[in-house]
Motif scaffolding. Structure first.
Motif, mmCIF file in Angstrom:
data_model
loop_
_atom_site.group_PDB
_atom_site.id
_atom_site.type_symbol
_atom_site.label_atom_id
_atom_site.label_comp_id
_atom_site.label_asym_id
_atom_site.label_seq_id
_atom_site.Cartn_x
_atom_site.Cartn_y
_atom_site.Cartn_z
ATOM 1 N N ASP A 190 10.274 21.424 5.154
ATOM 2 C CA ASP A 190 10.955 21.326 3.862
ATOM 3 C C ASP A 190 11.547 19.939 3.643
ATOM 4 N N LYS A 191 12.099 19.350 4.702
ATOM 5 C CA LYS A 191 12.659 18.007 4.557
ATOM 6 C C LYS A 191 11.556 17.004 4.247
ATOM 7 N N ARG A 192 10.416 17.155 4.893
ATOM 8 C CA ARG A 192 9.297 16.236 4.636
ATOM 9 C C ARG A 192 8.812 16.358 3.195
ATOM 10 N N ILE A 193 8.791 17.583 2.667
ATOM 11 C CA ILE A 193 8.378 17.784 1.275
ATOM 12 C C ILE A 193 9.361 17.102 0.328
ATOM 13 N N ILE A 194 10.655 17.273 0.596
ATOM 14 C CA ILE A 194 11.680 16.665 -0.255
ATOM 15 C C ILE A 194 11.538 15.150 -0.265
ATOM 16 N N VAL A 195 11.364 14.552 0.914
ATOM 17 C CA VAL A 195 11.241 13.093 1.003
ATOM 18 C C VAL A 195 9.983 12.617 0.271
ATOM 19 N N LYS A 196 8.872 13.324 0.459
ATOM 20 C CA LYS A 196 7.623 12.960 -0.219
ATOM 21 C C LYS A 196 7.791 13.030 -1.732
ATOM 22 N N ASN A 197 8.370 14.125 -2.229
ATOM 23 C CA ASN A 197 8.594 14.263 -3.664
ATOM 24 C C ASN A 197 9.515 13.180 -4.198
ATOM 25 N N MET A 198 10.550 12.876 -3.428
ATOM 26 C CA MET A 198 11.521 11.870 -3.850
ATOM 27 C C MET A 198 10.862 10.495 -3.956
ATOM 28 N N ILE A 199 10.052 10.141 -2.974
ATOM 29 C CA ILE A 199 9.373 8.840 -2.990
ATOM 30 C C ILE A 199 8.438 8.731 -4.192
ATOM 31 N N GLN A 200 7.660 9.784 -4.449
ATOM 32 C CA GLN A 200 6.726 9.762 -5.572
ATOM 33 C C GLN A 200 7.462 9.679 -6.905
ATOM 34 N N ASN A 201 8.577 10.401 -7.024
ATOM 35 C CA ASN A 201 9.342 10.347 -8.275
ATOM 36 C C ASN A 201 10.004 8.990 -8.473
ATOM 37 N N ARG A 202 10.468 8.391 -7.399
ATOM 38 C CA ARG A 202 11.074 7.052 -7.503
ATOM 39 C C ARG A 202 10.046 6.033 -7.967
ATOM 40 N N GLU A 203 8.836 6.149 -7.459
ATOM 41 C CA GLU A 203 7.770 5.227 -7.885
ATOM 42 C C GLU A 203 7.507 5.373 -9.376
ATOM 43 N N GLN A 204 7.497 6.609 -9.852
ATOM 44 C CA GLN A 204 7.262 6.858 -11.276
ATOM 45 C C GLN A 204 8.408 6.317 -12.124
ATOM 46 N N VAL A 205 9.643 6.540 -11.666
ATOM 47 C CA VAL A 205 10.817 6.042 -12.404
ATOM 48 C C VAL A 205 10.815 4.518 -12.437
ATOM 49 N N MET A 206 10.453 3.893 -11.314
ATOM 50 C CA MET A 206 10.416 2.426 -11.256
ATOM 51 C C MET A 206 9.426 1.861 -12.268
ATOM 52 N N LYS A 207 8.288 2.528 -12.426
ATOM 53 C CA LYS A 207 7.297 2.073 -13.407
ATOM 54 C C LYS A 207 7.855 2.178 -14.821
ATOM 55 N N LEU A 208 8.523 3.286 -15.110
ATOM 56 C CA LEU A 208 9.107 3.466 -16.438
ATOM 57 C C LEU A 208 10.189 2.424 -16.714
ATOM 58 N N ILE A 209 11.024 2.168 -15.714
ATOM 59 C CA ILE A 209 12.096 1.183 -15.882
ATOM 60 C C ILE A 209 11.518 -0.217 -16.084
ATOM 61 N N LYS A 210 10.480 -0.536 -15.326
ATOM 62 C CA LYS A 210 9.851 -1.857 -15.459
ATOM 63 C C LYS A 210 9.285 -2.046 -16.859
ATOM 64 N N THR A 211 8.629 -0.998 -17.387
ATOM 65 C CA THR A 211 8.078 -1.067 -18.747
ATOM 66 C C THR A 211 9.183 -1.284 -19.771
ATOM 67 N N LEU A 212 10.299 -0.559 -19.603
ATOM 68 C CA LEU A 212 11.429 -0.720 -20.523
ATOM 69 C C LEU A 212 12.051 -2.107 -20.405
ATOM 70 N N GLN A 213 12.125 -2.622 -19.188
ATOM 71 C CA GLN A 213 12.745 -3.931 -18.965
ATOM 72 C C GLN A 213 11.929 -5.046 -19.622
ATOM 73 N N GLU A 214 10.625 -4.905 -19.614
ATOM 74 C CA GLU A 214 9.763 -5.941 -20.192
ATOM 75 C C GLU A 214 9.959 -6.055 -21.703
#
Length: 515
Positions: free
Chosen positions: A251-275
């Motif tokens: 369960d901890k591994r699933i949480i970490v995997k999901n968190m990493i993937q969601n952070r990557e998605q959020v970072m892309k959205l933030i970068k687009t907004l920042q530009e």
């Protein structure tokens, strides 16, 4: 099977849960080490600062774990209060936890002693997702700065105001379109409802909504909801008590995997907004944060809290909190209408009589007392955050005659407030009359605190209340919600599925278009 044998079997299953996470040698060595630490720490507490809260006698190392139903610890806490009173302590492993039970006790702590009980206990499971940044799982100046900034800017962006109302009404049309695709056949409401509710907070945070066909959006919502569910599992509860189990837990591994993937998605959205950032035109919360970050850099401000990590975690906090709680409550409401069709009849009669065929708006709430009572009673009975989120004392405190040491985990048991028999006529039944006077007019109840209370009260309460009213009323205006053919309302289980939030048990509904 006798009650004693059943209890023994339940205790053995907990032990087996502990043993399955490790090889025998590793686990026994760790247990022995912790047992020595426990005995040493117990011996050092020879001087009592004051009268401790009562509670069941703990075992070395395990504490009271074998006493608890780890699948529904809030139920066990409620039962223990009948023996030990409204303030008692249990040991989750070697860690002391004080449980507060009932409306008066919880309010006294969170409101009248807000400073002493106002900090968040950041257990390992929350730490890996937030690392003490953001709004929900941080303390001290970081928490104050992030919460103050979030409240101020979300209000400026229209949260809980006319701007939000327009976004919700627009999203309702998209959600109806999703319901219509099922052509009155049974379907699981989880994903369409969660996507619709998530789009409201997304439009406030990012400045735009997403299509339900956008797999990046839907996968982000699904991963976030999975993390909320898994974070309340037995294995994560054990991880919070014994962090050394972490590497062994799926369960901890699933949480970490999901968190990493969601952070990557959020970072892309933030970068687009920042530009495309324009300081004169804030599209959402992210823009406001980026502008503040730029201003702090220009002014040479040292130790600014407006950095990338706080932005990432704050966005995640708002996204999860703004999706899961409201979406879960709305799904409870639709299920309860199918389970209690006579109540659905009264809601729809009132909507038809007062509103007719036009789109419901927030102003209609005061003219729909029964519908409003049903929504409030759904929030009360659904009880979606039964344990509340854990608090921690930031100083030694004497509370109602008991001494509670600094650094003690505190559980203000929210289920004991929303189902307090001293406050509610029928605490365990779905009874909208809890919120109606003898003339059928809506009445507020002091013990109705589904958003918690005090310093840590949910900052999105005004938005959630608006969403629940508009979504619920609009859907009941357009659809009759029923169980699938051959399934009776009695088969709809109100026990729920436990995570950080309490979700409805798996079920399907039919959304029948009303003429």
């Amino acid at each position: 099977m006798s009650a004693g044998a059943q209890k023994l079997r339940e205790k053995m299953s907990v032990v087996e849960s502990l043993l399955q996470f490790s090889s025998t040698g590793t686990l026994l060595g760790a247990l022995l080490f912790l047992l020595v630490l426990y005995l040493l720490s117990s011996g050092s507490e020879c001087r009592k600062e004051g009268k401790e809260p009562p509670g069941p006698k703990p075992l070395p190392l395990l504490g009271n774990l074998l006493t608890l139903d780890l699948t529904r610890p809030f139920d066990t806490f409620f039962e223990l209060s009948k023996t030990y009173g409204n303030i008692f302590q249990v040991f989750l492993g070697p860690r002391r936890t004080v449980v507060l039970v009932g409306y008066k006790t919880v309010k006294e702590a969170l409101v009248n002693h807000a400073e002493e009980f106002g900090d968040r206990d950041i257990v390992p499971g929350f730490r890996i997702m937030n690392d003490e940044h953001g709004i929900i799982f941080s303390n001290g100046e970081n928490w104050k700065e992030m919460r103050r900034f979030a409240i101020s800017n979300l209000r400026d962006l229209g949260m809980g105001k006319r701007g939000s109302e327009e976004k919700i009404i627009e999203e309702i049309q998209y959600l109806k379109g999703e319901f219509d695709k099922f052509e009155e056949k049974p379907f699981d409401t989880t994903r369409p409802v969660n996507y619709a509710v998530s789009n409201i907070i997304s439009s406030i945070v990012y400045g735009s909504r997403f299509e339900y066909t956008d797999h990046r959006f839907t996968e982000t919502v699904d991963r976030a909801n999975e993390n909320v569910r898994i974070s309340g599992s037995i294995s994560m509860l054990l991880y919070n008590i014994f962090p050394w189990l972490g590497p062994l837990l799926k369960d901890k591994r699933i949480i970490v995997k999901n968190m990493i993937q969601n952070r990557e998605q959020v970072m892309k959205l933030i970068k687009t907004l920042q530009e495309a950032l324009n300081p004169q035109d804030r599209r959402g919360f992210v823009d406001a944060f980026l502008i503040r970050k730029q201003n702090d850099l220009k002014s040479g401000k040292k130790d600014s809290y407006f950095h990338e990590e706080n932005l990432m975690v704050s966005v995640a906090n708002l996204f999860v909190a703004g999706t899961d709680t409201t979406g879960t409550t709305l799904r409870w409401g639709l299920m309860l209408m199918a389970k209690y069709p006579h109540i659905q009849d009264r809601v729809q009669e009132e909507i038809d009589r007062v509103i007719g065929g036009r789109q419901p708006v927030v102003e209609d709430r005061k003219k729909l007392p029964y519908t409003d009572a049903v929504i409030h009673e759904t929030q009360r009975l659904a009880n979606i955050v039964p344990l509340n989120l854990p608090h921690i004392t930031n100083c030694d405190v004497t509370f109602n005659g008991y001494f509670i040491k600094k650094g003690t985990t505190v559980v203000p048991l929210l289920t004991s407030v929303l189902k307090d028999p001293n406050e509610w006529e029928k605490p365990n039944s779905f009874y909208p009359e809890h919120f109606l006077d003898e003339k059928g007019q809506f009445v507020k109840r002091d013990a109705f605190i589904p958003f918690s209370a005090g310093r840590r009260v949910c900052l999105g309460e005004s938005l959630a209340r608006m969403e629940l009213f508009l979504f619920f009323t609009s859907l009941l205006q357009s659809y009759r919600f029923t169980t699938p053919p051959g399934v009776s309302g009695d088969e709809l289980d109100l026990k729920g599925v436990v995570g950080i939030t309490l979700n409805p048990s798996p079920h399907k509904l039919c959304a029948i278009r009303r003429s």
